[in-house]
Design an enzyme around this catalytic site. Structure first.
Site, PDB file in Angstrom:
ATOM      1  CD  GLU A 221      -7.280   5.633  -3.598  1.00  0.00           C
ATOM      2  OE1 GLU A 221      -6.399   6.484  -3.363  1.00  0.00           O
ATOM      3  OE2 GLU A 221      -7.315   4.513  -3.042  1.00  0.00           O
TER       4      GLU A 221
ATOM      5  CE  LYS B 247      -5.337   1.612  -1.742  1.00  0.00           C
ATOM      6  NZ  LYS B 247      -5.820   2.926  -1.242  1.00  0.00           N
TER       7      LYS B 247
ATOM      8  CB  CYS C  31      -3.679   4.836  -3.871  1.00  0.00           C
ATOM      9  SG  CYS C  31      -3.096   6.328  -3.020  1.00  0.00           S
TER      10      CYS C  31
HETATM   11  N1  LIG Z   1      -4.081   6.642  -0.015  1.00  0.00           N
HETATM   12  C1  LIG Z   1      -3.304   5.587  -0.251  1.00  0.00           C
HETATM   13  O1  LIG Z   1      -3.771   4.511  -0.568  1.00  0.00           O
HETATM   14  C2  LIG Z   1      -1.826   5.645  -0.159  1.00  0.00           C
HETATM   15  C3  LIG Z   1      -1.139   6.828   0.401  1.00  0.00           C
HETATM   16  O2  LIG Z   1      -1.676   7.906   0.612  1.00  0.00           O
HETATM   17  C4  LIG Z   1       0.302   6.621   0.670  1.00  0.00           C
HETATM   18  O3  LIG Z   1       0.813   5.524   0.404  1.00  0.00           O
HETATM   19  O4  LIG Z   1       0.954   7.531   1.171  1.00  0.00           O
END
Ligand SMILES: NC(=O)CC(=O)C(=O)O
Length: 283
Positions: free
Chosen positions: A46, A121, A162
């Site tokens: 990401e 996302k 994520c």
């Molecule tokens: N960074 C993200 O999008 C998600 C995350 O760090 C988590 O769900 O914990």
């Protein structure tokens, strides 16, 4: 699902910094390294071209409406073509010039360098754990509004970014549409990483009896956001096949499409579901 050639998946846990050109050059070198090691699908983390943080997204954002003008698009497309691999290009901050909306966007390229899929996302990372971490992507980002799957000769793959992994419906919908693997470029942190990273990967795998791969940036303690690292591949039985620690590295795992059916034959929850009982879940 028919028997297909095994997919050799590489996750590049990239060390990123503030210099976008350096991040792109490093990503390119690591993709070439993974391809030389035999990978035919390579994943980046990401926000691989920028630091992870709401203050960075506007500065690093690129427009994809004219792909020729996006440095990151060009780098990913070129290296996918040069190495003849599928490239899941982690994610980058994207700006839509028509609306000025910003997105956290993943681009997937085919071995000919053509754009195969784009995922914005869907679920924005807005959390507040007192004394630990507060993060609000929605201060600057807009959410995507569609799920993303794409076909390869190794099988169909679903894509999330994520925080998307925390929403089991997305992986379930992808699995039920025939995906044998879900891939999530992601950057958990030092609070949620130890708590949930592996648990969520294994849960989505067991829920759906599919492969799940999570690809993180390497941890950089000089950055404002400390990524958890621990990029991993989990098999359809929920077992961790490969896992990195916190520093830069590449993991490679062989994914066999038929393993999904084998696991589903043993524990047939896919066909035992009672959608007649819990059909109205969206209340
Ligand atoms: N960074 C993200 O999008 C998600 C995350 O760090 C988590 O769900 O914990």
């Amino acid at each position: 699902m028919s028997i297909l050639r095994p997919l050799k998946l590489a996750l590049v846990q990239l060390a990123t910094g503030v210099d976008k050109a350096a991040n792109l050059a490093r990503a390119r070198a690591k993709v070439i390294e993974a391809a030389k090691a035999g990978a035919n699908v390579v994943v980046l983390p990401e926000c691989f071209n920028s630091p992870y943080g709401t203050n960075y997204f506007p500065k690093y954002a690129e427009s994809l409406s004219q792909p020729g003008s996006s440095q990151s698009f060009a780098t990913l497309s070129e290296v996918a073509k040069e190495t003849s691999i599928y490239l899941i290009g982690g994610s980058i901050p994207e700006i839509d010039p028509a609306t000025n909306n910003l997105y956290n966007t993943s681009l997937v390229f085919s071995p000919t360098g053509d754009l195969l899929a784009t995922h914005r996302k869907i679920h924005l990372f807005d959390i507040d754990i007192p004394g630990k971490i507060k993060f609000k992507e929605s201060e600057v980002l807009s959410p995507g509004d569609s799920m993303t799957t794409f076909e390869t000769e190794y099988g169909k793959i679903g894509l999330g970014i994520c925080y998307d992994i925390r929403f089991p419906e997305l992986a379930m919908a992808a699995a039920r549409k025939g995906c044998f693997a879900m891939v999530y470029p992601g950057a958990f942190n030092m609070t949620t990483g130890p708590l949930h990273w592996s648990l969520l990967a294994r849960s989505r795998a067991v829920d759906n009896q599919i492969y799940v791969a999570l690809c993180s940036p390497a941890r950089d303690l000089d950055a404002t956001y400390h990524a958890w690292g621990h990029s991993m591949v989990v098999d359809p039985n929920g077992e961790v096949m490969e896992e990195l620690e916190a520093s830069e590295g590449i993991v490679i795992a062989d994914l066999h499409n038929e393993r999904v059916e084998e696991v589903r034959r043993g524990i047939p929850v896919t066909t035992q579901r009672r959608f007649d009982v819990y059909k109205n879940v969206a209340v």
